[in-house]
Each structure stands twice: as C-alpha cells, then as structure tokens.
Design a protein around this motif. Structure first.
Motif, PDB file in Angstrom:
ATOM      1  N   ILE A   3     -77.829 -12.541  32.810  1.00  0.00           N
ATOM      2  CA  ILE A   3     -79.202 -12.265  32.415  1.00  0.00           C
ATOM      3  C   ILE A   3     -79.493 -10.775  32.572  1.00  0.00           C
ATOM      4  CG2 ILE A   3     -79.981 -14.586  33.013  1.00  0.00           C
ATOM      5  CD1 ILE A   3     -81.222 -13.411  35.545  1.00  0.00           C
ATOM      6  N   GLU A   4     -80.513 -10.293  31.854  1.00  0.00           N
ATOM      7  CA  GLU A   4     -80.871  -8.879  31.906  1.00  0.00           C
ATOM      8  C   GLU A   4     -82.391  -8.700  31.947  1.00  0.00           C
ATOM      9  OE1 GLU A   4     -79.040  -7.368  28.370  1.00  0.00           O
ATOM     10  OE2 GLU A   4     -77.110  -7.044  29.341  1.00  0.00           O
ATOM     11  N   PRO A   5     -83.053  -9.209  32.973  1.00  0.00           N
ATOM     12  CA  PRO A   5     -84.504  -9.003  33.058  1.00  0.00           C
ATOM     13  C   PRO A   5     -84.806  -7.528  33.259  1.00  0.00           C
ATOM     14  CG  PRO A   5     -83.667  -9.866  35.126  1.00  0.00           C
ATOM     15  CD  PRO A   5     -82.521  -9.909  34.153  1.00  0.00           C
ATOM     16  N   GLU A   6     -85.777  -7.002  32.550  1.00  0.00           N
ATOM     17  CA  GLU A   6     -86.105  -5.587  32.663  1.00  0.00           C
ATOM     18  C   GLU A   6     -87.170  -5.399  33.741  1.00  0.00           C
ATOM     19  OE1 GLU A   6     -86.783  -3.953  28.696  1.00  0.00           O
ATOM     20  OE2 GLU A   6     -84.646  -3.491  28.689  1.00  0.00           O
ATOM     21  N   LEU A   7     -86.684  -5.106  34.941  1.00  0.00           N
ATOM     22  CA  LEU A   7     -87.553  -4.915  36.102  1.00  0.00           C
ATOM     23  C   LEU A   7     -87.331  -3.528  36.676  1.00  0.00           C
ATOM     24  CD1 LEU A   7     -86.874  -8.362  37.836  1.00  0.00           C
ATOM     25  CD2 LEU A   7     -88.942  -7.718  36.584  1.00  0.00           C
ATOM     26  N   PRO A   8     -88.378  -2.886  37.186  1.00  0.00           N
ATOM     27  CA  PRO A   8     -88.197  -1.576  37.808  1.00  0.00           C
ATOM     28  C   PRO A   8     -87.221  -1.671  38.981  1.00  0.00           C
ATOM     29  CG  PRO A   8     -90.525  -2.007  37.406  1.00  0.00           C
ATOM     30  CD  PRO A   8     -89.800  -3.293  37.148  1.00  0.00           C
ATOM     31  N   GLU A   9     -86.264  -0.747  39.009  1.00  0.00           N
ATOM     32  CA  GLU A   9     -85.245  -0.805  40.054  1.00  0.00           C
ATOM     33  C   GLU A   9     -85.769  -0.185  41.342  1.00  0.00           C
ATOM     34  OE1 GLU A   9     -80.761   0.915  40.914  1.00  0.00           O
ATOM     35  OE2 GLU A   9     -81.374   0.454  38.852  1.00  0.00           O
ATOM     36  N   SER A  10     -85.565  -0.896  42.436  1.00  0.00           N
ATOM     37  CA  SER A  10     -85.912  -0.414  43.765  1.00  0.00           C
ATOM     38  C   SER A  10     -85.048  -1.173  44.761  1.00  0.00           C
ATOM     39  CB  SER A  10     -87.398  -0.662  44.059  1.00  0.00           C
ATOM     40  OG  SER A  10     -87.657  -2.054  44.191  1.00  0.00           O
ATOM     41  N   PRO A  11     -84.903  -0.661  45.981  1.00  0.00           N
ATOM     42  CA  PRO A  11     -84.120  -1.391  46.993  1.00  0.00           C
ATOM     43  C   PRO A  11     -84.678  -2.788  47.226  1.00  0.00           C
ATOM     44  CG  PRO A  11     -84.472   0.870  47.703  1.00  0.00           C
ATOM     45  CD  PRO A  11     -85.313   0.679  46.471  1.00  0.00           C
ATOM     46  N   GLU A  12     -86.012  -2.926  47.196  1.00  0.00           N
ATOM     47  CA  GLU A  12     -86.628  -4.242  47.428  1.00  0.00           C
ATOM     48  C   GLU A  12     -86.291  -5.206  46.306  1.00  0.00           C
ATOM     49  OE1 GLU A  12     -88.456  -1.099  49.661  1.00  0.00           O
ATOM     50  OE2 GLU A  12     -88.257  -1.344  47.475  1.00  0.00           O
ATOM     51  N   THR A  13     -86.353  -4.714  45.048  1.00  0.00           N
ATOM     52  CA  THR A  13     -86.047  -5.572  43.906  1.00  0.00           C
ATOM     53  C   THR A  13     -84.587  -5.994  43.929  1.00  0.00           C
ATOM     54  OG1 THR A  13     -87.760  -4.579  42.511  1.00  0.00           O
ATOM     55  CG2 THR A  13     -85.957  -5.696  41.390  1.00  0.00           C
ATOM     56  N   LEU A  14     -83.694  -5.064  44.209  1.00  0.00           N
ATOM     57  CA  LEU A  14     -82.266  -5.389  44.256  1.00  0.00           C
ATOM     58  C   LEU A  14     -81.970  -6.419  45.337  1.00  0.00           C
ATOM     59  CD1 LEU A  14     -80.707  -1.827  43.757  1.00  0.00           C
ATOM     60  CD2 LEU A  14     -80.938  -3.670  42.069  1.00  0.00           C
ATOM     61  N   GLU A  22     -74.096 -17.212  23.286  1.00  0.00           N
ATOM     62  CA  GLU A  22     -72.950 -17.759  24.000  1.00  0.00           C
ATOM     63  C   GLU A  22     -71.660 -17.211  23.401  1.00  0.00           C
ATOM     64  OE1 GLU A  22     -72.088 -21.974  21.679  1.00  0.00           O
ATOM     65  OE2 GLU A  22     -73.190 -22.019  23.567  1.00  0.00           O
ATOM     66  N   LYS A  23     -70.647 -17.120  24.244  1.00  0.00           N
ATOM     67  CA  LYS A  23     -69.344 -16.679  23.781  1.00  0.00           C
ATOM     68  C   LYS A  23     -68.282 -17.301  24.668  1.00  0.00           C
ATOM     69  CE  LYS A  23     -68.033 -12.509  24.410  1.00  0.00           C
ATOM     70  NZ  LYS A  23     -67.987 -11.017  24.371  1.00  0.00           N
ATOM     71  N   ARG A  24     -67.061 -17.288  24.187  1.00  0.00           N
ATOM     72  CA  ARG A  24     -65.940 -17.830  24.947  1.00  0.00           C
ATOM     73  C   ARG A  24     -65.172 -16.704  25.622  1.00  0.00           C
ATOM     74  NH1 ARG A  24     -65.796 -23.377  25.840  1.00  0.00           N
ATOM     75  NH2 ARG A  24     -66.983 -24.335  24.135  1.00  0.00           N
ATOM     76  N   ALA A  25     -64.952 -16.852  26.905  1.00  0.00           N
ATOM     77  CA  ALA A  25     -64.113 -15.917  27.652  1.00  0.00           C
ATOM     78  C   ALA A  25     -62.713 -16.513  27.690  1.00  0.00           C
ATOM     79  CB  ALA A  25     -64.641 -15.713  29.065  1.00  0.00           C
ATOM     80  N   PRO A  26     -61.743 -15.876  27.054  1.00  0.00           N
ATOM     81  CA  PRO A  26     -60.393 -16.448  26.977  1.00  0.00           C
ATOM     82  C   PRO A  26     -59.848 -16.834  28.351  1.00  0.00           C
ATOM     83  CG  PRO A  26     -60.569 -14.523  25.563  1.00  0.00           C
ATOM     84  CD  PRO A  26     -61.835 -14.583  26.369  1.00  0.00           C
ATOM     85  N   GLY A  27     -59.423 -18.072  28.458  1.00  0.00           N
ATOM     86  CA  GLY A  27     -58.828 -18.564  29.690  1.00  0.00           C
ATOM     87  C   GLY A  27     -59.811 -18.979  30.756  1.00  0.00           C
ATOM     88  N   LEU A  28     -61.122 -18.751  30.509  1.00  0.00           N
ATOM     89  CA  LEU A  28     -62.125 -19.068  31.521  1.00  0.00           C
ATOM     90  C   LEU A  28     -63.134 -20.108  31.047  1.00  0.00           C
ATOM     91  CD1 LEU A  28     -62.806 -15.463  32.891  1.00  0.00           C
ATOM     92  CD2 LEU A  28     -61.464 -17.278  33.983  1.00  0.00           C
ATOM     93  N   GLY A  29     -63.646 -19.929  29.848  1.00  0.00           N
ATOM     94  CA  GLY A  29     -64.602 -20.901  29.341  1.00  0.00           C
ATOM     95  C   GLY A  29     -65.814 -20.261  28.703  1.00  0.00           C
ATOM     96  N   LEU A  30     -66.916 -21.004  28.715  1.00  0.00           N
ATOM     97  CA  LEU A  30     -68.127 -20.615  28.016  1.00  0.00           C
ATOM     98  C   LEU A  30     -69.024 -19.729  28.880  1.00  0.00           C
ATOM     99  CD1 LEU A  30     -69.793 -21.154  25.371  1.00  0.00           C
ATOM    100  CD2 LEU A  30     -70.908 -23.001  26.626  1.00  0.00           C
ATOM    101  N   VAL A  31     -69.572 -18.665  28.264  1.00  0.00           N
ATOM    102  CA  VAL A  31     -70.504 -17.761  28.927  1.00  0.00           C
ATOM    103  C   VAL A  31     -71.844 -17.832  28.212  1.00  0.00           C
ATOM    104  CG1 VAL A  31     -71.030 -15.361  29.505  1.00  0.00           C
ATOM    105  CG2 VAL A  31     -68.668 -16.202  29.653  1.00  0.00           C
ATOM    106  N   TRP A  32     -72.923 -17.961  28.973  1.00  0.00           N
ATOM    107  CA  TRP A  32     -74.273 -17.845  28.432  1.00  0.00           C
ATOM    108  C   TRP A  32     -74.793 -16.459  28.761  1.00  0.00           C
ATOM    109  CZ3 TRP A  32     -78.426 -22.231  28.586  1.00  0.00           C
ATOM    110  CH2 TRP A  32     -78.055 -23.241  27.676  1.00  0.00           C
ATOM    111  N   TYR A  33     -75.396 -15.826  27.749  1.00  0.00           N
ATOM    112  CA  TYR A  33     -75.890 -14.453  27.898  1.00  0.00           C
ATOM    113  C   TYR A  33     -77.318 -14.382  27.376  1.00  0.00           C
ATOM    114  CZ  TYR A  33     -76.280  -9.430  26.682  1.00  0.00           C
ATOM    115  OH  TYR A  33     -76.690  -8.129  26.540  1.00  0.00           O
ATOM    116  N   VAL A  34     -78.219 -13.876  28.196  1.00  0.00           N
ATOM    117  CA  VAL A  34     -79.627 -13.711  27.817  1.00  0.00           C
ATOM    118  C   VAL A  34     -79.903 -12.217  27.712  1.00  0.00           C
ATOM    119  CG1 VAL A  34     -82.023 -14.222  28.406  1.00  0.00           C
ATOM    120  CG2 VAL A  34     -80.215 -15.835  29.046  1.00  0.00           C
ATOM    121  N   PRO A  35     -79.754 -11.628  26.513  1.00  0.00           N
ATOM    122  CA  PRO A  35     -79.929 -10.181  26.372  1.00  0.00           C
ATOM    123  C   PRO A  35     -81.363  -9.743  26.626  1.00  0.00           C
ATOM    124  CG  PRO A  35     -79.730 -11.220  24.218  1.00  0.00           C
ATOM    125  CD  PRO A  35     -79.449 -12.282  25.230  1.00  0.00           C
ATOM    126  N   LYS A  36     -81.507  -8.792  27.546  1.00  0.00           N
ATOM    127  CA  LYS A  36     -82.813  -8.222  27.887  1.00  0.00           C
ATOM    128  C   LYS A  36     -83.838  -9.294  28.260  1.00  0.00           C
ATOM    129  CE  LYS A  36     -81.337  -4.149  27.571  1.00  0.00           C
ATOM    130  NZ  LYS A  36     -81.194  -3.345  28.796  1.00  0.00           N
TER     131      LYS A  36
END
Length: 277
Positions: free
Chosen positions: A89-100, A44-58
């Motif tokens: 979030i950053e789920p590692e999924l194969p990129e394709s038009p269907e996935t996007l 988690e981190k603070r975005a100045p002027g906006l608030g709290l951000v949750w980040y799930v790396p990979k």
C-alpha cells in the motif's frame, strides 16, 4: 472516478489510462474494493516463484494513521482471500517519526525507495497567468522572466513518436549525469504514449535557439496535474527550470482541456464492497 473524487492528491498511478500500460508490463487492474465506504483501486501481479501480489497505488486515501488502521484489516483479509501473499500500500501521509512508528505498529514494513525525491510538493495553479506568477517566489519569477528575455519558448508537444523521442533524448542525459535507475526506452515511451493518447497526459518542451533544453511530462488525474518526469540538457544555456513557464496562454488552454478528463476508471471495473470492523 470515485477513487479520483476521493483522492486528496491526484496521482497518475490511479488513472484508468494507466491500466492498459500496466497490463503490458505484467500488472493488471483488479478493480475496486469499497472498504468501510472508502473506494480503493487494487492492482495485482504475479511474483515469479512466490505468488500473487496486491498493490494499492497511492492509497488507500486516508487522512491519518488511525483511519488507515481501520481499513487495513478488511483490506488485508480480502487480499488473503484472493490468494495474495503480499499486500503493498502507498497511503500519502506526512512523514514523521511518530507516523513511521504508528505504521510499524500496524504491522507494516517500509518498502525500498525507487526514486531520489520522496516528498510531494503541492502548487496552486488556479487563477490567471498573472495571479499564478504573483504567487511564485521572487527568485522563480526572475528566472522565468530571464528565460523569456533570452528567447526561451515553451511548446506543448503533439502526442507522436517524434515527441517521445525528444523526451527520451533529454531523459537519457539525466540518467547519464546522475546515475539514476531507469527502465527501458520502450517502457517509458509506452507510458508517455498511453497517457497522451488517452488525453490525460502532455509533454512540454522548453526550446532555446532552436533546440530542446528541458522537457516535462504532466499527467492530469481529476483536478490535479502531476509533474511526473522532467529532464534538461547538460550545461543548459538558461539558468533554472524554464519549463516552469506554464503560465503561457497556450499551456493554460491545454491545462483546461486536460482537466476535463474524467475516465479515471474503466467501465468494466468491478466494484466489491468490503465492510470494515
């Protein structure tokens, strides 16, 4: 450790050794959420002027969009309950038009890309040095052998300020040549130092006629070695990425030692259980 064990592709951003570094740069590891039986490392981190951000790396670590779809609602609910206005979030999924399209249907929006290379290449480095060489494409094998004949030597550098300075000198040349975005010297050196001193990172250099011509920074998470950063000199005298010579016995020994690192989560990490459904 549970996150690493569950990870399909080990990544340095989920390693515990990154927690101290991230904290120095405004990002804290919140701990673990267990969402539907899947461990999720949350920062988690603070975005100045906006608030709290949750980040799930990979992560979350999932095999397909359907699995992500079952985890996303309880994860988003936990983020809102904690007061976060944004969940990245950053789920590692194969990129394709269907996935996007499927990700968009889940209400997700693509974040801006921060690097030129957006694909992950997996290379099996198990077995002996000879077996590893045999699995490489013939063109790569020829490049490696040519480098050896022309006197290229590979060094597993010590974790000290001199090594970090050498890597930064190479990195600066890449930035100047390609015009890529980079953070400050202090940021990169602090990152290299944090991982190397924890025992999960290693700097390698390729040297020719007494000077560095290429460098690589490798981080091991679980059983996966991540080629995190690489750089080389302008007009290098030996063609190809000669750092590929990690079949060298000294590097193989170092790799075996790094693979024993299992401190992917700090002892004080808090574990929260969030039920899906």
């Amino acid at each position: 450790e549970s996150v690493t064990a569950n990870s399909l592709i080990g990544h340095d951003h989920i390693a515990a050794s990154s927690a101290g570094f991230l904290a120095q740069h405004g990002e804290e590891r919140l701990g673990l959420l267990e969402v539907g039986g899947v461990p999720v490392a949350v920062h988690e981190k603070r975005a100045p002027g906006l608030g709290l951000v949750w980040y799930v790396p990979k992560g979350p670590v999932v095999t397909d969009v359907d699995e992500l779809g079952s985890l996303l609602p309880p994860l988003a609910a936990a983020a809102r309950q904690a007061g976060a206005f944004l969940l990245k979030i950053e789920p590692e999924l194969p990129e394709s038009p269907e996935t996007l399209a499927a990700l968009s249907d889940l209400g997700l929006r693509a974040a801006g890309r921060i690097q030129n290379n957006v694909s992950t290449v997996l290379l099996d480095i198990s077995g002996t040095a000879e077996e590893l060489m045999a699995r490489l494409p013939s063109r790569t094998r020829n490049t490696v052998r040519k480098g050896a004949k022309e006197g290229v030597e590979i060094e597993a550098a010590p974790a000290d300020e001199a090594s970090y300075a050498r890597m930064w000198d190479l990195w600066e040349q890449v930035v100047a040549d390609q015009g890529v975005f980079t953070r400050s010297r202090d940021y990169h050196v602090a990152l290299w130092r944090d991982f190397c001193e924890s025992g999960s990172g290693q700097l390698f250099f390729a040297r020719h006629e007494g000077r560095d011509i290429a460098g690589a920074f490798v981080v091991v998470v679980g059983k996966v070695a991540n080629y995190r950063e690489g750089a080389s000199v302008r007009g290098r005298p030996v063609r190809g990425l000669v750092v590929v010579r990690t079949h060298d016995e000294r590097v193989a020994d170092r790799r075996a030692g790094l693979a024993n690192v299992a401190d992917d989560l700090p002892d004080e990490a808090r574990v929260h259980r969030v039920e899906a459904g």
